[in-house]
Structure formats: C-alpha cells, structure tokens
Scaffold this motif. Sequence first.
Motif, PDB file in Angstrom:
ATOM      1  N   THR A  38      87.351  75.779  65.572  1.00 20.12           N
ATOM      2  CA  THR A  38      88.164  76.842  66.172  1.00 20.12           C
ATOM      3  C   THR A  38      89.658  76.546  66.077  1.00 20.12           C
ATOM      4  OG1 THR A  38      87.922  75.795  68.326  1.00 20.12           O
ATOM      5  CG2 THR A  38      86.351  77.528  67.775  1.00 20.12           C
ATOM      6  N   ALA A  39      90.031  75.275  65.999  1.00 25.10           N
ATOM      7  CA  ALA A  39      91.446  74.915  65.982  1.00 25.10           C
ATOM      8  C   ALA A  39      91.983  74.705  64.564  1.00 25.10           C
ATOM      9  CB  ALA A  39      91.665  73.654  66.807  1.00 25.10           C
ATOM     10  N   PHE A  40      91.193  75.030  63.532  1.00 23.75           N
ATOM     11  CA  PHE A  40      91.628  74.775  62.163  1.00 23.75           C
ATOM     12  C   PHE A  40      92.724  75.746  61.747  1.00 23.75           C
ATOM     13  CE2 PHE A  40      91.243  75.849  57.613  1.00 23.75           C
ATOM     14  CZ  PHE A  40      91.662  74.637  57.092  1.00 23.75           C
ATOM     15  N   SER A  41      93.768  75.192  61.179  1.00 23.84           N
ATOM     16  CA  SER A  41      94.855  75.989  60.624  1.00 23.84           C
ATOM     17  C   SER A  41      95.256  75.323  59.313  1.00 23.84           C
ATOM     18  CB  SER A  41      96.033  76.021  61.592  1.00 23.84           C
ATOM     19  OG  SER A  41      97.098  76.755  61.024  1.00 23.84           O
ATOM     20  N   PRO A  42      95.032  75.976  58.155  1.00 26.57           N
ATOM     21  CA  PRO A  42      95.332  75.335  56.879  1.00 26.57           C
ATOM     22  C   PRO A  42      96.821  75.045  56.734  1.00 26.57           C
ATOM     23  CG  PRO A  42      94.827  77.660  56.554  1.00 26.57           C
ATOM     24  CD  PRO A  42      94.555  77.352  57.975  1.00 26.57           C
ATOM     25  N   SER A  43      97.132  73.869  56.179  1.00 26.65           N
ATOM     26  CA  SER A  43      98.543  73.506  55.987  1.00 26.65           C
ATOM     27  C   SER A  43      99.093  74.058  54.676  1.00 26.65           C
ATOM     28  CB  SER A  43      98.708  71.990  56.048  1.00 26.65           C
ATOM     29  OG  SER A  43      97.907  71.371  55.064  1.00 26.65           O
ATOM     30  N   VAL A  44      98.205  74.411  53.750  1.00 26.25           N
ATOM     31  CA  VAL A  44      98.621  75.046  52.495  1.00 26.25           C
ATOM     32  C   VAL A  44      97.660  76.195  52.207  1.00 26.25           C
ATOM     33  CG1 VAL A  44      99.647  72.953  51.510  1.00 26.25           C
ATOM     34  CG2 VAL A  44      97.273  73.460  51.061  1.00 26.25           C
ATOM     35  N   PRO A  45      98.101  77.230  51.497  1.00 30.66           N
ATOM     36  CA  PRO A  45      97.212  78.347  51.173  1.00 30.66           C
ATOM     37  C   PRO A  45      95.999  77.878  50.369  1.00 30.66           C
ATOM     38  CG  PRO A  45      99.488  78.931  50.720  1.00 30.66           C
ATOM     39  CD  PRO A  45      99.475  77.478  51.035  1.00 30.66           C
ATOM     40  N   GLY A  46      94.832  78.380  50.705  1.00 30.81           N
ATOM     41  CA  GLY A  46      93.613  78.046  49.988  1.00 30.81           C
ATOM     42  C   GLY A  46      92.895  76.806  50.494  1.00 30.81           C
ATOM     43  N   MET A  47      93.420  76.151  51.521  1.00 29.16           N
ATOM     44  CA  MET A  47      92.791  74.930  52.039  1.00 29.16           C
ATOM     45  C   MET A  47      91.629  75.293  52.957  1.00 29.16           C
ATOM     46  SD  MET A  47      94.375  71.793  54.277  1.00 29.16           S
ATOM     47  CE  MET A  47      95.221  71.018  52.911  1.00 29.16           C
ATOM     48  N   ASP A  48      90.494  74.587  52.775  1.00 29.21           N
ATOM     49  CA  ASP A  48      89.372  74.797  53.672  1.00 29.21           C
ATOM     50  C   ASP A  48      89.388  73.738  54.770  1.00 29.21           C
ATOM     51  OD1 ASP A  48      88.278  72.457  52.572  1.00 29.21           O
ATOM     52  OD2 ASP A  48      86.767  73.514  51.398  1.00 29.21           O
ATOM     53  N   GLU A  49      88.431  73.826  55.685  1.00 26.71           N
ATOM     54  CA  GLU A  49      88.415  72.923  56.835  1.00 26.71           C
ATOM     55  C   GLU A  49      88.129  71.475  56.470  1.00 26.71           C
ATOM     56  OE1 GLU A  49      84.300  74.833  56.657  1.00 26.71           O
ATOM     57  OE2 GLU A  49      86.347  75.442  56.335  1.00 26.71           O
ATOM     58  N   TRP A  50      87.718  71.218  55.229  1.00 27.73           N
ATOM     59  CA  TRP A  50      87.454  69.854  54.770  1.00 27.73           C
ATOM     60  C   TRP A  50      88.674  69.243  54.085  1.00 27.73           C
ATOM     61  CZ3 TRP A  50      83.148  68.020  56.753  1.00 27.73           C
ATOM     62  CH2 TRP A  50      82.153  68.908  57.099  1.00 27.73           C
ATOM     63  N   GLY A  51      89.737  70.020  53.935  1.00 35.28           N
ATOM     64  CA  GLY A  51      90.951  69.524  53.287  1.00 35.28           C
ATOM     65  C   GLY A  51      91.002  69.804  51.801  1.00 35.28           C
ATOM     66  N   SER A  52      89.995  70.479  51.275  1.00 35.14           N
ATOM     67  CA  SER A  52      89.996  70.834  49.853  1.00 35.14           C
ATOM     68  C   SER A  52      90.837  72.085  49.656  1.00 35.14           C
ATOM     69  CB  SER A  52      88.577  71.118  49.355  1.00 35.14           C
ATOM     70  OG  SER A  52      87.773  69.974  49.503  1.00 35.14           O
ATOM     71  N   VAL A  53      91.634  72.087  48.587  1.00 37.58           N
ATOM     72  CA  VAL A  53      92.454  73.251  48.280  1.00 37.58           C
ATOM     73  C   VAL A  53      91.822  73.983  47.108  1.00 37.58           C
ATOM     74  CG1 VAL A  53      94.738  74.065  47.593  1.00 37.58           C
ATOM     75  CG2 VAL A  53      94.525  72.093  49.110  1.00 37.58           C
ATOM     76  N   TRP A  54      91.500  75.253  47.323  1.00 41.37           N
ATOM     77  CA  TRP A  54      90.846  76.080  46.323  1.00 41.37           C
ATOM     78  C   TRP A  54      91.871  76.952  45.622  1.00 41.37           C
ATOM     79  CZ3 TRP A  54      85.597  75.635  45.498  1.00 41.37           C
ATOM     80  CH2 TRP A  54      84.916  74.838  46.416  1.00 41.37           C
ATOM     81  N   LYS A  55      91.757  76.998  44.303  1.00 43.08           N
ATOM     82  CA  LYS A  55      92.678  77.807  43.515  1.00 43.08           C
ATOM     83  C   LYS A  55      91.873  78.572  42.483  1.00 43.08           C
ATOM     84  CE  LYS A  55      96.607  77.447  40.386  1.00 43.08           C
ATOM     85  NZ  LYS A  55      97.496  76.541  39.674  1.00 43.08           N
ATOM     86  N   SER A  56      92.162  79.852  42.341  1.00 44.14           N
ATOM     87  CA  SER A  56      91.462  80.682  41.371  1.00 44.14           C
ATOM     88  C   SER A  56      92.089  80.482  39.998  1.00 44.14           C
ATOM     89  CB  SER A  56      91.554  82.154  41.778  1.00 44.14           C
ATOM     90  OG  SER A  56      90.964  82.956  40.792  1.00 44.14           O
ATOM     91  N   LEU A  57      91.243  80.296  38.997  1.00 44.21           N
ATOM     92  CA  LEU A  57      91.730  80.173  37.620  1.00 44.21           C
ATOM     93  C   LEU A  57      91.921  81.531  36.965  1.00 44.21           C
ATOM     94  CD1 LEU A  57      89.546  77.188  36.389  1.00 44.21           C
ATOM     95  CD2 LEU A  57      91.898  77.146  37.195  1.00 44.21           C
ATOM     96  N   HIS A  58      91.149  82.516  37.403  1.00 50.19           N
ATOM     97  CA  HIS A  58      91.224  83.850  36.827  1.00 50.19           C
ATOM     98  C   HIS A  58      91.058  84.899  37.913  1.00 50.19           C
ATOM     99  CE1 HIS A  58      91.138  82.316  32.751  1.00 50.19           C
ATOM    100  NE2 HIS A  58      90.137  81.527  33.095  1.00 50.19           N
ATOM    101  N   ALA A  59      92.003  84.970  38.843  1.00 54.80           N
ATOM    102  CA  ALA A  59      91.914  85.923  39.955  1.00 54.80           C
ATOM    103  C   ALA A  59      91.841  87.358  39.451  1.00 54.80           C
ATOM    104  CB  ALA A  59      93.112  85.759  40.882  1.00 54.80           C
ATOM    105  N   GLU A  60      92.488  87.629  38.321  1.00 51.17           N
ATOM    106  CA  GLU A  60      92.465  89.002  37.783  1.00 51.17           C
ATOM    107  C   GLU A  60      91.086  89.421  37.305  1.00 51.17           C
ATOM    108  OE1 GLU A  60      93.287  86.225  34.383  1.00 51.17           O
ATOM    109  OE2 GLU A  60      94.049  86.434  36.417  1.00 51.17           O
ATOM    110  N   LEU A  61      90.194  88.460  37.068  1.00 48.34           N
ATOM    111  CA  LEU A  61      88.826  88.758  36.648  1.00 48.34           C
ATOM    112  C   LEU A  61      87.875  88.849  37.842  1.00 48.34           C
ATOM    113  CD1 LEU A  61      88.542  86.444  33.506  1.00 48.34           C
ATOM    114  CD2 LEU A  61      89.038  88.901  33.590  1.00 48.34           C
ATOM    115  N   GLY A  62      88.402  88.582  39.031  1.00 51.78           N
ATOM    116  CA  GLY A  62      87.592  88.731  40.232  1.00 51.78           C
ATOM    117  C   GLY A  62      86.718  87.548  40.584  1.00 51.78           C
TER     118      GLY A  62
END
Length: 63
Positions: A38-62
């Motif tokens: 409940t207290a999780f707040s990502p420090s960078v965009p795309g970060m999950d609660e485990w500290g992994s940062v997710w980035k889309s390689l082809h966001a335009e393809l969905g």
Amino acid sequence: MTSKERVWKTIRFEGPDRLAMAAGPHADTVKVSHDLPTAFSPSVPGMDEWGSVWKSLHAELGD
C-alpha cells in the motif's frame, strides 16, 4: 507418495505414481499470491514494487 515428492518427481521426469495436478480434488499444489504494497511509490517511471524498471521496446505496436 506425498504431494511434495510427486511434484518434484514430475518436474524431474522421475516417474511419479501419477502426474502432479494443480487443480481439482487431488491437487498437489497450493496457490500463493501477494497483495500490492500500500505504501509503494515508484521512484522512476515504469518501476514495479520489486525495483525492476520496465520499458517498452515497441510501444507503438501495443506491447
């Protein structure tokens, strides 16, 4: 044979007395889940609660 032994033998192809099952009246496994913190707040965009940062390689393809 215990459920634990059956699961390991199934995974290792060691000839269990029957295949391990994940559902039904003879299930050998249990479902384990977690609630999002409940207290999780990502420090960078795309970060999950485990500290992994997710980035889309082809966001335009969905993806």
